[in-house]
Design a protein around this motif. Structure first.
Motif, PDB file in Angstrom:
ATOM      1  N   GLU A 173       0.834  -1.201   0.000  1.00 53.61           N
ATOM      2  CA  GLU A 173       0.000   0.000   0.000  1.00 53.61           C
ATOM      3  C   GLU A 173       0.865   1.246   0.000  1.00 53.61           C
ATOM      4  O   GLU A 173       2.100   1.173   0.044  1.00 53.61           O
ATOM      5  CB  GLU A 173      -0.881   0.021   1.245  1.00 53.61           C
ATOM      6  CG  GLU A 173      -0.098   0.109   2.550  1.00 53.61           C
ATOM      7  CD  GLU A 173      -0.988   0.136   3.787  1.00 53.61           C
ATOM      8  OE1 GLU A 173      -2.213   0.274   3.645  1.00 53.61           O
ATOM      9  OE2 GLU A 173      -0.442   0.024   4.904  1.00 53.61           O
ATOM     10  N   ASN A 178      -4.466   3.003  -1.111  1.00 48.78           N
ATOM     11  CA  ASN A 178      -4.317   1.658  -1.651  1.00 48.78           C
ATOM     12  C   ASN A 178      -3.902   1.761  -3.105  1.00 48.78           C
ATOM     13  O   ASN A 178      -4.080   2.806  -3.742  1.00 48.78           O
ATOM     14  CB  ASN A 178      -5.632   0.872  -1.539  1.00 48.78           C
ATOM     15  CG  ASN A 178      -6.017   0.582  -0.096  1.00 48.78           C
ATOM     16  OD1 ASN A 178      -6.937   1.190   0.448  1.00 48.78           O
ATOM     17  ND2 ASN A 178      -5.325  -0.348   0.536  1.00 48.78           N
ATOM     18  N   ILE A 179      -3.358   0.678  -3.633  1.00 51.74           N
ATOM     19  CA  ILE A 179      -2.857   0.699  -5.004  1.00 51.74           C
ATOM     20  C   ILE A 179      -3.491  -0.423  -5.815  1.00 51.74           C
ATOM     21  O   ILE A 179      -3.711  -1.532  -5.314  1.00 51.74           O
ATOM     22  CB  ILE A 179      -1.313   0.613  -5.033  1.00 51.74           C
ATOM     23  CG1 ILE A 179      -0.789   0.796  -6.461  1.00 51.74           C
ATOM     24  CG2 ILE A 179      -0.814  -0.682  -4.385  1.00 51.74           C
ATOM     25  CD1 ILE A 179       0.709   1.050  -6.522  1.00 51.74           C
ATOM     26  N   PHE A 180      -3.804  -0.114  -7.061  1.00 48.41           N
ATOM     27  CA  PHE A 180      -4.331  -1.073  -8.029  1.00 48.41           C
ATOM     28  C   PHE A 180      -3.388  -1.087  -9.229  1.00 48.41           C
ATOM     29  O   PHE A 180      -2.822  -0.048  -9.593  1.00 48.41           O
ATOM     30  CB  PHE A 180      -5.722  -0.665  -8.507  1.00 48.41           C
ATOM     31  CG  PHE A 180      -6.828  -0.853  -7.498  1.00 48.41           C
ATOM     32  CD1 PHE A 180      -7.779  -1.838  -7.669  1.00 48.41           C
ATOM     33  CD2 PHE A 180      -6.920  -0.021  -6.390  1.00 48.41           C
ATOM     34  CE1 PHE A 180      -8.818  -2.001  -6.745  1.00 48.41           C
ATOM     35  CE2 PHE A 180      -7.952  -0.171  -5.458  1.00 48.41           C
ATOM     36  CZ  PHE A 180      -8.900  -1.179  -5.643  1.00 48.41           C
ATOM     37  N   THR A 189      -5.544  -5.778  -7.115  1.00 51.77           N
ATOM     38  CA  THR A 189      -5.113  -5.036  -5.927  1.00 51.77           C
ATOM     39  C   THR A 189      -4.672  -6.018  -4.860  1.00 51.77           C
ATOM     40  O   THR A 189      -5.175  -7.159  -4.813  1.00 51.77           O
ATOM     41  CB  THR A 189      -6.244  -4.117  -5.412  1.00 51.77           C
ATOM     42  OG1 THR A 189      -5.704  -3.166  -4.493  1.00 51.77           O
ATOM     43  CG2 THR A 189      -7.352  -4.899  -4.731  1.00 51.77           C
ATOM     44  N   CYS A 196      -2.186  -4.421   4.133  1.00 49.12           N
ATOM     45  CA  CYS A 196      -2.691  -3.105   3.746  1.00 49.12           C
ATOM     46  C   CYS A 196      -3.968  -2.779   4.499  1.00 49.12           C
ATOM     47  O   CYS A 196      -4.655  -3.669   5.014  1.00 49.12           O
ATOM     48  CB  CYS A 196      -2.942  -3.043   2.236  1.00 49.12           C
ATOM     49  SG  CYS A 196      -4.358  -4.005   1.647  1.00 49.12           S
ATOM     50  N   ARG A 202     -11.041   1.749  -1.688  1.00 49.67           N
ATOM     51  CA  ARG A 202     -10.585   0.464  -2.246  1.00 49.67           C
ATOM     52  C   ARG A 202     -11.739  -0.514  -2.371  1.00 49.67           C
ATOM     53  O   ARG A 202     -11.932  -1.137  -3.423  1.00 49.67           O
ATOM     54  CB  ARG A 202      -9.487  -0.114  -1.346  1.00 49.67           C
ATOM     55  CG  ARG A 202      -9.091  -1.563  -1.659  1.00 49.67           C
ATOM     56  CD  ARG A 202      -8.193  -2.105  -0.547  1.00 49.67           C
ATOM     57  NE  ARG A 202      -7.778  -3.481  -0.797  1.00 49.67           N
ATOM     58  CZ  ARG A 202      -8.495  -4.562  -0.455  1.00 49.67           C
ATOM     59  NH1 ARG A 202      -9.683  -4.389   0.132  1.00 49.67           N
ATOM     60  NH2 ARG A 202      -8.041  -5.772  -0.705  1.00 49.67           N
ATOM     61  N   ALA A 211     -12.800  -5.488  -9.700  1.00 49.08           N
ATOM     62  CA  ALA A 211     -11.359  -5.702  -9.517  1.00 49.08           C
ATOM     63  C   ALA A 211     -11.107  -6.929  -8.648  1.00 49.08           C
ATOM     64  O   ALA A 211     -11.912  -7.280  -7.787  1.00 49.08           O
ATOM     65  CB  ALA A 211     -10.721  -4.470  -8.885  1.00 49.08           C
ATOM     66  N   GLU A 213      -8.776  -9.178  -5.922  1.00 51.57           N
ATOM     67  CA  GLU A 213      -7.789  -9.136  -4.850  1.00 51.57           C
ATOM     68  C   GLU A 213      -6.861 -10.334  -5.001  1.00 51.57           C
ATOM     69  O   GLU A 213      -7.324 -11.471  -5.097  1.00 51.57           O
ATOM     70  CB  GLU A 213      -8.474  -9.182  -3.486  1.00 51.57           C
ATOM     71  CG  GLU A 213      -9.402  -8.015  -3.218  1.00 51.57           C
ATOM     72  CD  GLU A 213     -10.141  -8.183  -1.905  1.00 51.57           C
ATOM     73  OE1 GLU A 213      -9.572  -7.819  -0.857  1.00 51.57           O
ATOM     74  OE2 GLU A 213     -11.275  -8.696  -1.929  1.00 51.57           O
ATOM     75  N   ALA A 227      -1.613   1.753 -13.509  1.00 51.29           N
ATOM     76  CA  ALA A 227      -1.720   1.680 -12.051  1.00 51.29           C
ATOM     77  C   ALA A 227      -2.454   2.914 -11.561  1.00 51.29           C
ATOM     78  O   ALA A 227      -2.420   3.970 -12.204  1.00 51.29           O
ATOM     79  CB  ALA A 227      -0.340   1.594 -11.401  1.00 51.29           C
ATOM     80  N   THR A 230      -6.098   4.719  -4.714  1.00 51.36           N
ATOM     81  CA  THR A 230      -7.428   5.057  -4.200  1.00 51.36           C
ATOM     82  C   THR A 230      -7.286   5.521  -2.760  1.00 51.36           C
ATOM     83  O   THR A 230      -6.474   5.005  -2.003  1.00 51.36           O
ATOM     84  CB  THR A 230      -8.395   3.856  -4.243  1.00 51.36           C
ATOM     85  OG1 THR A 230      -7.883   2.792  -3.423  1.00 51.36           O
ATOM     86  CG2 THR A 230      -8.591   3.360  -5.664  1.00 51.36           C
TER      87      THR A 230
END
Length: 271
Positions: A173, A178-180, A189, A196, A202, A211, A213, A227, A230
């Motif tokens: 993270e 948060n990151i995607f 993600t 995280c 997210r 999305a 996980e 990328a 959020t």
């Protein structure tokens, strides 16, 4: 005007004890809520997470109705088009050490103005690791010194956010996001098992976009086609640079996620 425990007070009169455990040892939890034209976004989800964080830290969670009253009073007293609403609950007055006292917790609700974020940003990977096995992993606590150091490093690198791996070398993270990533058209993600935070934005992006996980190696940042970050105030923000690597931003998958989030969020302020 700021809400302190159970009443609204002027900014200059708002105070907590120098012996408050939130000040002496960082013993507290908090939520940041986006406020648009005096209305909080996703407040119920934020209060549910505040309760989970408090229980995880062993604190008595504040009464939801009291918090809702404080939020409404603070928002009414501080009109602004876009605000950062901060709800904080600390361990209250305690001894000068890790042991808690017997005083009640402290509740603070404050509002500050915010600016709309740009659609794209740069991130910087940092060498420090999130500990996914920590006693406070996944809790939104006021112990933010690690984030302060990492974010300062990101700013020195010309980025707005720092990105952490965890102790297993997996993508985790940012300091407050948060990151995607997009790989082969799939929107991915990190799982919560990475350590995280269970970000409110997210989770909404996962629900609204489909999305996935999954556990991701940190090296995925060198391979991702797109990328984005959020968070409460970023919503969905495209990443145009990771360290020295340029990415198309916003890419097509990111643009779709941005549009989906904006549409659904506008339709329901408390999804």
């Amino acid at each position: 005007m700021i809400w302190v425990n159970d009443s609204l007070v002027d900014d200059g009169a708002a105070a907590v004890s120098v012996l408050d455990h939130g000040l002496t040892v960082g013993d507290g939890v908090f939520e940041t809520v986006k406020a648009v034209d005096g209305q909080p976004f996703a407040l119920t989800r934020h209060l549910d997470r505040l309760r989970r964080s408090a229980h995880g830290l062993g604190l008595t969670a504040p009464d939801h109705e009291l918090v809702r009253e404080g939020v409404a009073r603070v928002l009414a007293a501080n009109p602004m088009p876009l605000g950062r609403l901060r709800i904080t609950c600390t361990g209250g007055i305690s001894p000068l050490g890790s042991e808690r006292g017997t005083d009640p917790t402290t509740l603070l609700i404050a509002l500050g103005s915010a600016a709309r974020r740009p659609d794209t940003t740069a991130v910087h990977t940092v060498p420090w690791r999130r500990n996914e096995h920590s006693a406070v992993a996944g809790l939104k606590t006021t112990s933010y010194a690690e984030n302060v150091v990492a974010l300062a490093a990101a700013h020195r690198a010309g980025a707005s956010e720092a990105i952490f791996a965890n102790t297993a070398g997996q993508l985790c993270e940012g300091t407050g996001s948060n990151i995607f990533v997009v790989l082969g058209g799939r929107l991915l993600t990190p799982t919560l098992a990475s350590g995280c935070l269970a970000g409110i934005t997210r989770q909404l992006v996962i629900e609204w976009t489909g999305a996935e996980e999954t556990d991701l190696p940190f090296e995925v940042l060198a391979e991702a086609d797109e990328a984005f970050l959020t968070s409460t105030l970023r919503d969905v923000q495209a990443i145009g640079r990771i360290d020295d690597r340029e990415l198309p931003a916003p890419g097509p998958v990111t643009l779709k996620a941005m549009a989906q989030f904006a549409e659904r969020a506008a339709d329901d302020l408390d999804p």
